[in-house]
Design a protein around this motif. Structure first.
Motif, short mmCIF file in Angstrom:
data_model
loop_
_atom_site.label_atom_id
_atom_site.label_comp_id
_atom_site.label_asym_id
_atom_site.label_seq_id
_atom_site.Cartn_x
_atom_site.Cartn_y
_atom_site.Cartn_z
N GLY A 10 1.29 5.15 -2.54
CA GLY A 10 2.00 6.37 -2.18
C GLY A 10 3.03 6.83 -3.21
N HIS A 11 3.86 5.90 -3.68
CA HIS A 11 4.98 6.30 -4.54
C HIS A 11 4.68 6.31 -6.02
N VAL A 12 3.91 5.31 -6.46
CA VAL A 12 3.86 5.04 -7.90
C VAL A 12 3.09 6.08 -8.73
N PHE A 70 0.83 -1.20 0.00
CA PHE A 70 0.00 0.00 0.00
C PHE A 70 0.87 1.26 0.00
N HIS A 71 1.86 1.29 0.86
CA HIS A 71 2.74 2.46 0.88
C HIS A 71 3.42 2.65 -0.49
N ASP A 72 4.01 1.58 -0.99
CA ASP A 72 4.79 1.71 -2.23
C ASP A 72 3.90 2.01 -3.44
N GLY A 77 4.40 13.80 -0.61
CA GLY A 77 5.27 12.77 -0.04
C GLY A 77 4.50 11.48 0.24
N SER A 78 5.08 10.37 -0.20
CA SER A 78 4.36 9.10 -0.12
C SER A 78 4.19 8.58 1.30
N GLY A 79 5.12 8.92 2.18
CA GLY A 79 4.97 8.50 3.58
C GLY A 79 3.75 9.13 4.21
FE FE Z 1 8.67 5.01 0.82
#
Ligand code: FE
Ligand code: PHE
Length: 297
Positions: free
Chosen positions: A139-141, A134-136, A198-200
């Motif tokens: 959040g990031h993609v 979920f985070h990756d 920010g993904s965090g």
């Molecule tokens: Fe990260």
């Protein structure tokens, strides 16, 4: 469950930087996700999407829709990859978890974003110590669909490979840049409102609210050297958020060769995570309410 590691070769023609093989890459074991896994994705996705309208940067929200992520099931990386490839020539690769630093940099330099394939358990919706799917993915993609942000990430990977040859102390400065931008960055939109990129933060309900609405943290205009010298918290919400005005600004500020900068700040003292300094472009000075006194990295 463990899929067999698969080595990937890259062609010199369509990727500028070519790792010998992509360390730690596996096939996303999509058929092995349980109905609970899919439900956790759906719950987190719905909760964050609702919360993030008006809080996340518009670039993020648009990119996430363009990518075709939906709540109904955990996305298949191969499907997302078709859209991502068309947009910016990036690809997701599935990994088991955190990679060694150099391998991570090499992936980014080759326009590959490593995504943890497994998702957290239902009792971990609000907090998890390590990155999961979920985070990756959530959040990031999505921002990798954005050409300027995608270029920044690739430049970061190339910079990481370069800094690895300089020394661990240079990597520490570079890690702070990643932390305060890619993981915990805020952006100010044209109306002067703060938004999350920010993904965090994007993958955390608590911090999505805290970073914008709490009086406790500092919000300070982005400055490269300032960020690189600032320690950060891994065990609590951030004490300071650094604010950019655009991804172009971030990309331009980080374009010069960092080696002279590393050399200059090598012996300079670092700043506490919650410090406010004389030269700071203070957007909002935090009250510091609830801050713990120790533990900056
Ligand atoms: Fe990260
Ligand atoms: N310009 C940086 C360097 O010389 C590369 C970089 C770009 C690093 C963007 C981080 C982010 O190392």
């Amino acid at each position: 469950m463990n899929a067999a590691p698969q080595r990937l070769e890259h062609s010199l023609t369509d990727k500028g930087y070519v790792p010998v093989y992509a360390a730690g890459v596996i096939e996303q074991p999509w058929a092995d996700y349980s109905s609970t896994d899919h439900r956790v994705w759906a719950q987190l996705y719905d909760r964050q999407r609702k919360l993030l309208v008006g809080r996340a940067s518009d670039e993020f929200l648009v990119a996430q829709e363009q990518m075709g992520m939906t709540p109904d099931r955990i996305p298949r990386f191969d499907e997302l990859n078709e859209r991502l490839w068309r947009a910016t020539r990036w690809q997701l690769v599935a990994v088991e978890g955190l990679l060694p630093e150099l391998a991570f940099f090499e992936h980014l330099a080759a326009r590959e974003f490593p995504v943890t394939w497994w998702i957290r358990k239902p009792e971990q919706l609000d907090y998890l110590a390590e990155p999961d799917l979920f985070h990756d993915l959530f959040g990031h993609v999505p921002l990798l669909m954005n050409p300027v942000f995608a270029n920044y990430m690739r430049a970061y990977g190339l910079g990481g490979v370069k800094a690895t040859g300089v020394g661990d102390w240079a990597l520490q400065h570079l890690a702070r840049l990643y932390w305060y931008t890619v993981e915990f960055g805020l952006i100010r939109n044209r109306d002067g409102e703060l938004r999350i990129y920010g993904s965090g933060i994007l993958s955390s309900k608590g911090e999505s609210l805290h970073c914008l609405e709490s009086a406790a943290p500092n919000r300070i205009g982005f400055d490269l050297e300032r960020v690189m010298r600032t320690r950060y918290r891994i065990d609590s919400y951030q004490k300071t958020y650094f604010v950019i005005d655009s991804f172009e600004q971030l990309f331009e500020a980080t374009r010069p060769d960092f080696r002279p900068l590393y050399a200059r700040i090598h012996d300079a003292p670092s700043y506490a995570a919650g410090a406010v300094l004389p030269g700071d472009d203070v957007i909002q000075r935090g009250t510091g309410e609830g801050w713990l006194a120790d533990g900056d990295v």
